[in-house]
Design a protein around this motif. Structure first.
Motif, PDB file in Angstrom:
ATOM      1  N   LEU A 668     -14.022   4.743  -1.279  1.00 21.80           N
ATOM      2  CA  LEU A 668     -13.015   4.130  -0.588  1.00 21.80           C
ATOM      3  C   LEU A 668     -12.146   5.173  -0.109  1.00 21.80           C
ATOM      4  O   LEU A 668     -11.716   6.049  -0.610  1.00 21.80           O
ATOM      5  CB  LEU A 668     -12.324   2.893  -1.216  1.00 21.80           C
ATOM      6  CG  LEU A 668     -13.141   1.630  -1.769  1.00 21.80           C
ATOM      7  CD1 LEU A 668     -12.384   0.878  -2.617  1.00 21.80           C
ATOM      8  CD2 LEU A 668     -13.702   0.907  -0.789  1.00 21.80           C
ATOM      9  N   LYS A 669     -11.507   4.745   1.180  1.00 19.48           N
ATOM     10  CA  LYS A 669     -10.447   5.666   1.676  1.00 19.48           C
ATOM     11  C   LYS A 669      -9.353   4.803   2.276  1.00 19.48           C
ATOM     12  O   LYS A 669      -9.635   3.829   3.075  1.00 19.48           O
ATOM     13  CB  LYS A 669     -11.135   6.494   2.817  1.00 19.48           C
ATOM     14  CG  LYS A 669     -10.245   7.505   3.505  1.00 19.48           C
ATOM     15  CD  LYS A 669     -10.700   8.431   4.783  1.00 19.48           C
ATOM     16  CE  LYS A 669      -9.971   9.290   5.370  1.00 19.48           C
ATOM     17  NZ  LYS A 669     -10.529  10.013   6.366  1.00 19.48           N
ATOM     18  N   ARG A 670      -8.179   5.207   1.993  1.00 16.89           N
ATOM     19  CA  ARG A 670      -7.042   4.439   2.325  1.00 16.89           C
ATOM     20  C   ARG A 670      -6.059   5.121   3.593  1.00 16.89           C
ATOM     21  O   ARG A 670      -6.173   6.397   3.723  1.00 16.89           O
ATOM     22  CB  ARG A 670      -5.930   4.193   1.163  1.00 16.89           C
ATOM     23  CG  ARG A 670      -6.243   2.937   0.512  1.00 16.89           C
ATOM     24  CD  ARG A 670      -5.326   2.473  -0.328  1.00 16.89           C
ATOM     25  NE  ARG A 670      -4.335   3.458  -1.100  1.00 16.89           N
ATOM     26  CZ  ARG A 670      -4.288   3.314  -2.326  1.00 16.89           C
ATOM     27  NH1 ARG A 670      -5.227   2.579  -2.991  1.00 16.89           N
ATOM     28  NH2 ARG A 670      -3.700   4.099  -2.828  1.00 16.89           N
ATOM     29  N   SER A 671      -5.770   4.568   4.165  1.00 20.23           N
ATOM     30  CA  SER A 671      -4.939   4.946   5.344  1.00 20.23           C
ATOM     31  C   SER A 671      -3.655   5.730   5.024  1.00 20.23           C
ATOM     32  O   SER A 671      -3.206   5.375   4.027  1.00 20.23           O
ATOM     33  CB  SER A 671      -4.223   3.774   6.413  1.00 20.23           C
ATOM     34  OG  SER A 671      -3.179   4.267   7.035  1.00 20.23           O
ATOM     35  N   SER A 672      -3.407   6.986   5.732  1.00 21.75           N
ATOM     36  CA  SER A 672      -2.305   7.805   5.095  1.00 21.75           C
ATOM     37  C   SER A 672      -0.955   7.291   5.423  1.00 21.75           C
ATOM     38  O   SER A 672      -0.192   7.485   4.470  1.00 21.75           O
ATOM     39  CB  SER A 672      -2.672   9.284   5.871  1.00 21.75           C
ATOM     40  OG  SER A 672      -2.573   8.981   7.172  1.00 21.75           O
ATOM     41  N   SER A 673      -0.900   6.565   6.435  1.00 23.85           N
ATOM     42  CA  SER A 673       0.369   5.899   6.673  1.00 23.85           C
ATOM     43  C   SER A 673       0.650   4.827   5.649  1.00 23.85           C
ATOM     44  O   SER A 673       1.886   4.871   4.934  1.00 23.85           O
ATOM     45  CB  SER A 673       0.237   5.165   7.987  1.00 23.85           C
ATOM     46  OG  SER A 673       0.242   6.131   8.979  1.00 23.85           O
ATOM     47  N   TYR A 674      -0.226   4.209   5.249  1.00 21.51           N
ATOM     48  CA  TYR A 674       0.069   3.129   3.969  1.00 21.51           C
ATOM     49  C   TYR A 674       0.363   3.889   2.619  1.00 21.51           C
ATOM     50  O   TYR A 674       1.037   3.420   2.161  1.00 21.51           O
ATOM     51  CB  TYR A 674      -1.530   2.394   4.010  1.00 21.51           C
ATOM     52  CG  TYR A 674      -1.389   1.234   2.841  1.00 21.51           C
ATOM     53  CD1 TYR A 674      -0.826   0.069   3.037  1.00 21.51           C
ATOM     54  CD2 TYR A 674      -2.039   1.479   1.836  1.00 21.51           C
ATOM     55  CE1 TYR A 674      -0.686  -0.710   1.971  1.00 21.51           C
ATOM     56  CE2 TYR A 674      -1.777   0.587   0.482  1.00 21.51           C
ATOM     57  CZ  TYR A 674      -1.249  -0.272   0.612  1.00 21.51           C
ATOM     58  OH  TYR A 674      -1.609  -1.585  -0.101  1.00 21.51           O
ATOM     59  N   ASP A 675      -0.505   5.079   2.518  1.00 19.89           N
ATOM     60  CA  ASP A 675      -0.505   5.707   1.115  1.00 19.89           C
ATOM     61  C   ASP A 675       1.174   6.349   1.074  1.00 19.89           C
ATOM     62  O   ASP A 675       1.628   6.431   0.071  1.00 19.89           O
ATOM     63  CB  ASP A 675      -1.264   6.577   1.188  1.00 19.89           C
ATOM     64  CG  ASP A 675      -2.572   6.279   0.338  1.00 19.89           C
ATOM     65  OD1 ASP A 675      -2.399   5.213  -0.172  1.00 19.89           O
ATOM     66  OD2 ASP A 675      -3.596   6.964   0.269  1.00 19.89           O
ATOM     67  N   THR A 676       1.665   6.744   2.519  1.00 20.43           N
ATOM     68  CA  THR A 676       2.977   7.553   2.415  1.00 20.43           C
ATOM     69  C   THR A 676       3.735   6.406   1.946  1.00 20.43           C
ATOM     70  O   THR A 676       4.970   6.661   1.330  1.00 20.43           O
ATOM     71  CB  THR A 676       3.123   8.063   4.039  1.00 20.43           C
ATOM     72  OG1 THR A 676       2.099   9.018   4.009  1.00 20.43           O
ATOM     73  CG2 THR A 676       4.577   8.588   3.803  1.00 20.43           C
ATOM     74  N   ILE A 677       3.691   5.318   2.628  1.00 24.57           N
ATOM     75  CA  ILE A 677       4.860   3.954   2.434  1.00 24.57           C
ATOM     76  C   ILE A 677       4.740   3.699   0.938  1.00 24.57           C
ATOM     77  O   ILE A 677       5.816   3.692   0.445  1.00 24.57           O
ATOM     78  CB  ILE A 677       4.504   2.835   3.406  1.00 24.57           C
ATOM     79  CG1 ILE A 677       4.707   3.261   4.772  1.00 24.57           C
ATOM     80  CG2 ILE A 677       5.611   1.887   3.050  1.00 24.57           C
ATOM     81  CD1 ILE A 677       4.352   2.125   5.870  1.00 24.57           C
ATOM     82  N   ARG A 678       3.443   3.546   0.572  1.00 26.88           N
ATOM     83  CA  ARG A 678       3.318   3.207  -1.181  1.00 26.88           C
ATOM     84  C   ARG A 678       3.819   4.478  -1.994  1.00 26.88           C
ATOM     85  O   ARG A 678       4.604   3.925  -3.050  1.00 26.88           O
ATOM     86  CB  ARG A 678       1.915   3.156  -1.394  1.00 26.88           C
ATOM     87  CG  ARG A 678       1.653   2.272  -2.732  1.00 26.88           C
ATOM     88  CD  ARG A 678       0.157   2.215  -2.937  1.00 26.88           C
ATOM     89  NE  ARG A 678      -0.066   1.330  -4.135  1.00 26.88           N
ATOM     90  CZ  ARG A 678       0.074   0.223  -4.107  1.00 26.88           C
ATOM     91  NH1 ARG A 678       0.098  -0.698  -3.124  1.00 26.88           N
ATOM     92  NH2 ARG A 678      -0.396  -0.560  -5.193  1.00 26.88           N
TER      93      ARG A 678
END
Length: 803
Positions: A668-678
């Motif tokens: 799986l791969k997550r969005s970098s923007s989503y990961d940054t906010i998290r």
């Protein structure tokens, strides 16, 4: 009439004293409060210091928040300043001011390492930010954090991968964080790697007019807004709680003032002056805490995020807002608190059983919050951005509603409690007399837990929208190694097969052929040629049998239209060869004649989830000269039970060629923007949890200090210390239990509303709910245990001694 009487009769009348100006009266009373707080001897200083520390911790976090916009801006600026991408398909011609650069990024124990090879083509070649000179071949310039890492005892595998001599360190302007791992090494012969592994530059950074702005995702913007509100609301609650430290002692002092003639309004202003002193001291201490933390930040990395002290410069406007809002809030909270206390010359009425709290008005803030959020239910990301004022106001009111409801709930519950052990009865009686103080102590953690539960629900609900399946077959292979052009496949495959932790290697090479030469005209129909042994070919196609020397034509691949046209025995096909020096961008390629007896195969998704068409060749069918036209890839089956297996793979790949690209596969791969906010949420939550713990400890110590003589009296009358310790624990456990239950209810409700706003089905993340509740309870338990030593010291008969 006597002479004296005559003088009195004939003396001019004394004019009535003018009424003292209201402003002067207010200033005088506030000044008296300041003197009580700061000139009250040891007792006054201890009280002021505890208040200042509590407020100061909140101020420090507010200043940190005020610095965040500058942190993000500076990190982005430095990242953009060192960009080494040409932003154009045209190759920059070689000149005295050009530089060849190749990426050699790697990882070490889940830490990213930014690497570059540099080769200057002239004396005017641009230097990367942070460098004063180019490293020679065999040398490298590293970041301070990487230098420290390489010097540590357990990084032999990394030193083996980066064997260059360290000749300097990268300056601050060339790094985005103090703990970033990065290096620049000297390279040679990079001109032959242009358009594959290397690029030619004449400047660093984004060229003018090339900057592109990404379209904002409404759901991600909602996440950012809610994160800020959830993280800052507990800070405001803690500051409001801290300014009320020592309330009972303060009220007794004010009663003494009433006894000597002060009116009720003056006592309220004096109390406000005391709170103002504590808040001003808190501003000073908060600034000191922030400056200390600013310097310490350079040596700290949280969730792979680090900063330089120079990043942490609060916005002047936001810093001024903090400086004005904190004292104003302290005075306002004190005046509001004084409305529920009747201070008379003979004592404080609050020491009797208080009137029952009313519920109706306490329900208004959370209901108003729901009303503000309700119009955005079902909006999703298709209907534009969410109204930031309604979102912030609605979330804030729901969380603030906890502070209004919790005192009522604690009072309603403890009024029904009764029989039990002596320690239980002591605790219950104390809570019945001062349930408000107990609720105030846990208000902050209840608000923090409620916000965390809501955010976890929101993140869990929308995570699927920002997570995609990579399509990689991680059951077959767990890593991929791509060799630079010119590297022979067989020796590389053999070295990787004998690498520690590698169970199996699937090695293949590929190139593209066309019906006409690429450099002269349009190539026409195009197909891919894949070369591998039979076992590897079976991972990309299905065929009945295979022997070395066989050639297959593949059918069934999506978007493959050229194979059927090109599969003619004896037909000459032309390999693609890139050549940046020519006008067409292509050089003269190898010519291959389609052999007779080509077998048929059917395409299946390969380990990288690609459907390969074209021709499949076994090594025995490859004519001399074709291998140089092919790019090589290897898929590795890695045994994760072997310690540092991937580190051994990366070392072997780097030894084959520094430009070899090694990638660890994930399903799986997550969005970098989503990961940054998290990640930002986790960093902020860590800071808020630290604030929660320290503030709770200060609050607990202040309450124990106020009850010191009472505890000493009970001990003097023979009460066991164990009984008193358990009573203190019960006084903490009951309010925190009720607070966490309320936090869970409000957090789930807020999370459900936010999920409906994003158009996502409501699902309670029970694991996160119990996790957040457990973290809150754990913080309180730790604070309680830390307060036991001073509690035991206070439980001595000599505590009754006074001067």
């Amino acid at each position: 009439m006597s002479e004296t009487e005559e003088r009195v009769r004939t003396a001019p009348a004394v004019p009535a004293a003018r009424a003292e100006p209201k402003l002067r009266v207010v200033a005088r009373d506030l000044g008296m409060g300041l003197r009580f707080a700061l000139a009250g001897g040891r007792e006054g200083w201890v009280r002021a210091l505890l208040t200042g520390v509590g407020v100061g911790l909140g101020v420090a976090l507010l200043l940190l928040t005020a610095a965040l916009p500058g942190v993000l801006t500076e990190r982005d600026r430095r990242e953009e300043a060192r960009l080494d991408w040409p932003f154009s398909t045209e190759v920059v011609p070689q000149a005295d001011d050009t530089l060849l650069i190749a990426r050699t990024d790697t990882e070490f124990r889940d830490q990213d390492i930014r690497g570059r090879l540099l080769e200057a083509e002239g004396p005017q070649a641009p230097l990367p930010p942070g460098l004063s000179e180019f490293p020679a071949v065999g040398e490298m310039i590293v970041s301070p954090a990487l230098k420290d890492l390489l010097a540590s005892d357990d990084t032999g595998l990394l030193r083996e991968r980066l064997p260059h001599d360290i000749t300097g360190t990268i300056g601050e302007q060339g790094l985005i964080g103090s703990q970033e791992l990065a290096y620049y090494a000297g390279g040679a012969g990079l001109a032959g790697e242009i358009n594959s592994s290397a690029v030619r530059l004449d400047t660093f950074g984004t060229p003018a007019g090339q900057a592109s702005e990404e379209e904002n995702d409404p759901v991600l913007m909602l996440l950012v807004l809610v994160v800020f509100v959830v993280l800052l609301t507990p800070v405001a609650v803690f500051i409001a709680t801290a300014v009320r430290f020592g309330g009972e002692r303060r009220d007794r002092r004010l009663a003494a003032l009433r006894l000597v003639g002060s009116d009720a309004a003056a006592t309220r202003r004096i109390a406000a002056g005391e709170a103002l002193a504590g808040s001003l001291l808190g501003l000073v201490l908060g600034t000191v805490f922030f400056l200390i933390g600013r310097e310490v930040a350079a040596s700290v990395e949280i969730f792979h995020i680090s900063v330089f002290p120079s990043y942490l410069n609060p916005s002047p406007l936001l810093a001024l807002l903090v400086a004005v809002a904190v004292p104003a809030a302290a005075v306002l909270v004190t005046l509001l608190a004084m409305r529920g206390v009747v201070i008379e010359p003979l004592g404080v009425v609050r020491t009797a059983r208080p009137a029952r709290r009313r519920l109706w008005w306490r329900l208004l803030p959370p209901l108003a919050g729901v009303v503000m959020l309700y119009p955005m239910v079902g909006q999703g990301r298709e209907n534009g951005e969410f109204n930031e004022y309604l979102v912030a106001g609605g979330v804030l009111l729901l969380l603030i509603g906890i502070t209004a409801l919790l005192p009522w709930i604690v009072e309603a519950v403890v009024s029904q409690l009764g029989k039990g052990s002596v320690s239980w009865q002591l605790a219950v009686r104390r809570l019945q007399l001062s349930s408000g103080a107990a609720a105030r102590m846990v208000n902050g953690i209840a608000v923090a837990v409620a916000g965390a539960i809501a955010l976890q629900m929101l993140f869990a609900g929308v995570e699927g929208d920002y997570t995609e399946d990579t399509g990689l077959d991680v059951s077959l292979a767990q890593a991929q190694v791509s060799l630079p052009d010119g590297q022979e496949l067989a020796p590389a495959a053999d070295r990787l097969a004998h690498t520690k932790g590698v169970s199996k290697v699937y090695a293949l090479s590929y190139g593209y052929v066309a019906e006409r030469p690429w450099e002269k005209q349009e190539p026409g129909e195009v197909a891919v040629v894949t070369v591998a042994d039979c076992a590897t070919l079976r991972t990309v196609a299905e065929f009945p049998s295979c022997e070395d020397g066989d050639v297959f034509a593949v059918s069934g691949a999506e978007y493959d239209t050229g194979t059927a046209v090109l599969n003619r025995p004896g037909r000459d096909l032309h390999f693609e060869v890139s050549d940046p020096s020519t006008a067409s961008g292509y050089g003269k390629g190898f010519r291959w004649a389609v052999p007779g007896g080509v077998k048929q195969a059917r395409s299946i998704p390969d380990p990288a989830s690609h459907e390969r068409g074209g021709f499949l060749l076994t090594p025995g069918a490859v004519p001399a000269g074709m291998a140089a036209m092919l790019s090589a890839e290897l898929y590795l089956e890695v045994d994760d039970s072997v310690p540092y297996a991937m580190e051994h793979v990366r070392n072997t790949a780097a030894a084959i060629d520094p430009l070899t690209d090694t990638v660890r596969w994930t399903a799986l791969k997550r969005s970098s923007s989503y990961d940054t906010i998290r990640t930002g949420l986790f960093v902020g939550a860590a800071c808020v949890l630290l604030l929660i713990g320290v503030s709770l400890l200060v609050s607990q110590l202040e309450q124990l200090r106020e009850r010191r003589k009472l505890l000493s009296a009970l001990v003097a009358f023979g009460t066991r210390r164990r009984t008193l310790s358990l009573s203190v624990l019960w006084q903490t456990a009951v309010p925190i239990g009720l607070g966490l239950l309320l936090a869970a209810a409000v957090g789930v409700a807020l999370g459900a509303v936010l999920l409906r706003m994003t158009g996502t089905s409501v699902r309670v993340d029970w694991a996160s709910l119990f996790q957040m509740t457990g973290v809150g309870a754990g913080v309180v338990l730790a604070v309680t245990l830390l307060s036991l030593p001073p509690l035991l010291r206070m439980m001595r008969p000599d505590g009754l001694r006074t001067e």
